[in-house]
Design a protein around this motif. Structure first.
Motif, PDB file in Angstrom:
ATOM      1  N   UNK A  68     -36.039  24.471   3.366  1.00 15.52           N
ATOM      2  CA  UNK A  68     -36.622  23.915   2.145  1.00 15.52           C
ATOM      3  C   UNK A  68     -36.484  24.900   0.986  1.00 15.52           C
ATOM      4  N   UNK A  69     -36.809  26.169   1.253  1.00 18.55           N
ATOM      5  CA  UNK A  69     -36.704  27.198   0.207  1.00 18.55           C
ATOM      6  C   UNK A  69     -35.243  27.382  -0.207  1.00 18.55           C
ATOM      7  N   UNK A  70     -34.328  27.315   0.757  1.00 10.81           N
ATOM      8  CA  UNK A  70     -32.914  27.436   0.454  1.00 10.81           C
ATOM      9  C   UNK A  70     -32.480  26.307  -0.475  1.00 10.81           C
ATOM     10  N   UNK A  71     -32.949  25.102  -0.211  1.00 11.76           N
ATOM     11  CA  UNK A  71     -32.617  23.965  -1.055  1.00 11.76           C
ATOM     12  C   UNK A  71     -33.204  24.156  -2.456  1.00 11.76           C
ATOM     13  N   UNK A  72     -34.430  24.653  -2.540  1.00  9.41           N
ATOM     14  CA  UNK A  72     -35.035  24.948  -3.849  1.00  9.41           C
ATOM     15  C   UNK A  72     -34.196  25.970  -4.607  1.00  9.41           C
ATOM     16  N   UNK A  73     -33.786  27.022  -3.904  1.00 10.09           N
ATOM     17  CA  UNK A  73     -32.969  28.065  -4.533  1.00 10.09           C
ATOM     18  C   UNK A  73     -31.626  27.512  -4.976  1.00 10.09           C
ATOM     19  N   UNK A  74     -31.049  26.621  -4.183  1.00  9.77           N
ATOM     20  CA  UNK A  74     -29.784  26.002  -4.561  1.00  9.77           C
ATOM     21  C   UNK A  74     -29.946  25.179  -5.832  1.00  9.77           C
ATOM     22  N   UNK A  75     -31.025  24.391  -5.893  1.00 18.02           N
ATOM     23  CA  UNK A  75     -31.275  23.597  -7.096  1.00 18.02           C
ATOM     24  C   UNK A  75     -31.529  24.500  -8.304  1.00 18.02           C
ATOM     25  N   UNK A  76     -32.319  25.551  -8.088  1.00 20.37           N
ATOM     26  CA  UNK A  76     -32.612  26.478  -9.173  1.00 20.37           C
ATOM     27  C   UNK A  76     -31.333  27.175  -9.643  1.00 20.37           C
ATOM     28  N   UNK A  77     -30.495  27.552  -8.719  1.00 20.66           N
ATOM     29  CA  UNK A  77     -29.230  28.199  -9.071  1.00 20.66           C
ATOM     30  C   UNK A  77     -28.353  27.252  -9.878  1.00 20.66           C
ATOM     31  N   UNK A  78     -28.340  25.993  -9.459  1.00 19.94           N
ATOM     32  CA  UNK A  78     -27.570  24.985 -10.188  1.00 19.94           C
ATOM     33  C   UNK A  78     -28.116  24.825 -11.603  1.00 19.94           C
TER      34      UNK A  78
END
Length: 124
Positions: A68-78
């Motif tokens: 979940x945190x990885x997905x959040x970080x991916x969205x934030x990075x995007x």
């Protein structure tokens, strides 16, 4: 004489019965000891299984949180990448506006030097 022989045979058979009962008692004691050991091992294995199940559940939960945190970080990075692109377009537009307004560029600086824009532009 025959009665004596029967008594001796009876006595020998009784002794055999006593020996057989002793042997049965020994075997029963050994079997009970092995059963007790097996039961203790089963209890130990069940405790280990329960502990391993709890650890697996804990790790599964931690893994889910990480995904979940990885997905959040991916969205934030995007989002940050999109913001960066927008800022770069703004800087380029500002540069083009300054050129169109007659301001010359003393030299294009790296993004690190953009903080002091007034030093890089002067009126023509």
């Amino acid at each position: 004489a025959e009665a004596q022989r029967y008594r001796e045979d009876n006595k020998a058979l009784q002794a055999d019965v006593v020996v057989a009962k002793q042997r049965i008692d020994e075997i029963a004691a050994q079997a009970n000891g092995k059963i007790d050991s097996a039961n203790e091992r089963i209890r130990t294995l069940r405790k280990e299984r329960d502990a391993a199940q709890k650890e697996a559940d804990r790790l599964r939960g931690a893994g889910e949180r990480l995904v979940s945190r990885q997905e959040e970080c991916r969205r934030e990075r995007q989002e940050l990448a999109e913001q960066k692109e927008a800022l770069l377009r703004i800087v380029e537009d500002l540069h083009q506006t300054c050129k169109a307004a007659g301001m010359t560029n003393a030299g294009r600086h790296s993004i690190k030097d953009i903080g002091d824009l007034t030093a890089s532009y002067r009126l023509a």
